[in-house]
Motif scaffolding. Structure first.
Motif, mmCIF file in Angstrom:
data_model
loop_
_atom_site.group_PDB
_atom_site.id
_atom_site.type_symbol
_atom_site.label_atom_id
_atom_site.label_comp_id
_atom_site.label_asym_id
_atom_site.label_seq_id
_atom_site.Cartn_x
_atom_site.Cartn_y
_atom_site.Cartn_z
ATOM 1 N N GLU A 195 0.830 -1.172 0.385
ATOM 2 C CA GLU A 195 0.158 -0.281 -0.157
ATOM 3 C C GLU A 195 0.826 1.234 0.542
ATOM 4 N N TYR A 196 2.084 1.163 0.734
ATOM 5 C CA TYR A 196 3.159 2.279 0.949
ATOM 6 C C TYR A 196 3.425 3.033 -0.466
ATOM 7 N N LEU A 197 4.197 1.528 -0.527
ATOM 8 C CA LEU A 197 4.637 1.819 -2.251
ATOM 9 C C LEU A 197 3.806 2.181 -3.002
ATOM 10 N N ARG A 198 2.826 1.374 -3.332
ATOM 11 C CA ARG A 198 1.639 2.084 -4.538
ATOM 12 C C ARG A 198 1.341 3.487 -4.243
ATOM 13 N N THR B 107 15.211 5.099 -4.363
ATOM 14 C CA THR B 107 13.804 5.692 -4.371
ATOM 15 C C THR B 107 13.804 4.765 -3.117
ATOM 16 N N LEU B 108 13.502 3.630 -3.743
ATOM 17 C CA LEU B 108 13.714 2.069 -2.125
ATOM 18 C C LEU B 108 14.179 2.917 -1.226
ATOM 19 N N HIS B 109 15.410 2.635 -0.542
ATOM 20 C CA HIS B 109 16.140 2.854 0.223
ATOM 21 C C HIS B 109 15.567 4.195 1.128
ATOM 22 N N ARG B 110 14.974 5.913 0.052
ATOM 23 C CA ARG B 110 14.368 7.086 0.822
ATOM 24 C C ARG B 110 12.838 6.309 1.225
ATOM 25 N N LEU B 111 12.292 6.173 0.752
ATOM 26 C CA LEU B 111 10.691 5.534 1.188
ATOM 27 C C LEU B 111 10.755 4.537 2.720
ATOM 28 N N GLY B 112 11.930 3.298 2.210
ATOM 29 C CA GLY B 112 12.546 3.300 3.427
ATOM 30 C C GLY B 112 12.819 4.129 5.100
ATOM 31 N N ARG B 113 13.417 4.950 4.640
ATOM 32 C CA ARG B 113 14.008 6.205 6.189
ATOM 33 C C ARG B 113 12.878 6.589 6.049
ATOM 34 N N GLU B 114 12.088 7.365 5.703
ATOM 35 C CA GLU B 114 11.326 8.406 5.722
ATOM 36 C C GLU B 114 9.651 7.462 5.815
ATOM 37 N N ALA C 265 7.881 8.407 9.203
ATOM 38 C CA ALA C 265 7.226 9.810 9.168
ATOM 39 C C ALA C 265 6.386 9.927 7.981
ATOM 40 N N PHE C 266 6.657 9.602 7.229
ATOM 41 C CA PHE C 266 5.361 9.422 5.992
ATOM 42 C C PHE C 266 4.082 9.088 6.640
ATOM 43 N N TRP C 267 3.898 8.101 6.579
ATOM 44 C CA TRP C 267 2.469 7.216 7.454
ATOM 45 C C TRP C 267 1.553 8.172 8.049
ATOM 46 N N PRO C 268 1.698 8.933 9.314
ATOM 47 C CA PRO C 268 0.871 9.799 10.074
ATOM 48 C C PRO C 268 0.251 10.770 9.124
ATOM 49 N N ARG C 269 1.298 11.476 8.042
ATOM 50 C CA ARG C 269 1.160 12.035 7.055
ATOM 51 C C ARG C 269 0.010 12.220 6.286
ATOM 52 N N TYR C 270 0.434 11.165 5.504
ATOM 53 C CA TYR C 270 -0.316 10.219 5.158
ATOM 54 C C TYR C 270 -1.757 9.877 4.733
ATOM 55 N N GLU C 271 -2.147 9.419 6.026
ATOM 56 C CA GLU C 271 -3.679 8.958 6.370
ATOM 57 C C GLU C 271 -4.096 10.096 7.390
ATOM 58 N N ASN C 272 -3.324 11.733 7.199
ATOM 59 C CA ASN C 272 -4.157 13.095 8.202
ATOM 60 C C ASN C 272 -4.592 13.286 7.060
ATOM 61 N N ALA C 273 -3.917 13.193 5.578
ATOM 62 C CA ALA C 273 -4.127 13.859 4.212
ATOM 63 C C ALA C 273 -5.433 12.989 3.905
ATOM 64 N N LEU C 274 -5.788 11.570 3.602
ATOM 65 C CA LEU C 274 -6.239 10.653 3.556
ATOM 66 C C LEU C 274 -8.040 11.838 4.357
ATOM 67 N N ALA C 275 -7.400 11.518 5.855
ATOM 68 C CA ALA C 275 -8.729 12.239 7.004
ATOM 69 C C ALA C 275 -9.385 13.289 6.588
ATOM 70 N N ALA C 276 -8.348 14.530 6.227
ATOM 71 C CA ALA C 276 -8.618 15.567 5.606
ATOM 72 C C ALA C 276 -9.239 16.219 3.949
ATOM 73 N N ALA C 277 -8.969 15.344 3.966
ATOM 74 C CA ALA C 277 -9.750 14.988 1.990
ATOM 75 C C ALA C 277 -11.122 13.688 1.606
ATOM 76 N N GLY C 278 -11.316 14.162 2.780
ATOM 77 C CA GLY C 278 -12.727 12.308 3.513
ATOM 78 C C GLY C 278 -12.537 11.820 2.162
ATOM 79 N N LYS C 279 -11.503 11.000 2.161
ATOM 80 C CA LYS C 279 -10.965 9.454 1.842
ATOM 81 C C LYS C 279 -10.759 8.604 2.932
ATOM 82 N N SER C 280 -10.898 7.214 2.126
ATOM 83 C CA SER C 280 -10.414 5.916 3.236
ATOM 84 C C SER C 280 -9.308 5.168 2.511
ATOM 85 N N ARG C 281 -8.345 4.495 3.405
ATOM 86 C CA ARG C 281 -8.103 3.481 2.640
ATOM 87 C C ARG C 281 -8.490 2.945 2.144
ATOM 88 N N ASP C 282 -8.907 2.611 2.980
ATOM 89 C CA ASP C 282 -10.564 0.779 2.087
ATOM 90 C C ASP C 282 -10.937 1.506 0.368
#
Length: 117
Positions: free
Chosen positions: A31-34, A89-96, A99-116
């Protein structure tokens, strides 16, 4: 540029595990990679054009194909197959990832969207 020493796709858990020669080892969810695909479809064609990708919680990786000696093409179960993930890119995604995941979930919530879907 970091170079991987091992890339293992864990189909059941939908995790791509990547080990690098610098000792780093990352377990990257499909999911993260996608949602972070380096494709133009996700990243856009210039600064500020990145798309918020929702509904990918259940996505898997159905193929990992080498691209020269510098990257892999990941084929996702939703048909997405246009992002070429360089080693950097893979190394950067691993390192980040943490930090990325909470920002992603917050952005989804703010947009009224879901991971499902």
């Amino acid at each position: 540029m970091p170079t991987p020493t091992d890339i293992v796709l864990h189909q059941a858990s939908r995790i791509l595990e990547v080990a690098f020669e610098d000792g780093a080892r990352f377990r990257l969810p499909a999911e993260y990679l996608r949602v972070e695909s380096p494709s133009a479809e996700v990243q856009g064609h210039g600064p500020g054009q990145k798309q918020l990708v929702a509904g990918k919680r259940a996505v898997g990786i159905v193929g990992v194909e080498p691209v020269g000696h510098y990257a892999v093409l990941l084929r996702f179960s939703d048909g997405h197959a246009s992002g070429i993930f360089s080693w950097d890119t893979l190394h950067r995604l691993g390192r980040e990832q943490e930090a990325f995941w909470p920002r992603y979930e917050n952005a989804l919530a703010a947009a009224g969207k879901s991971r499902d879907a």
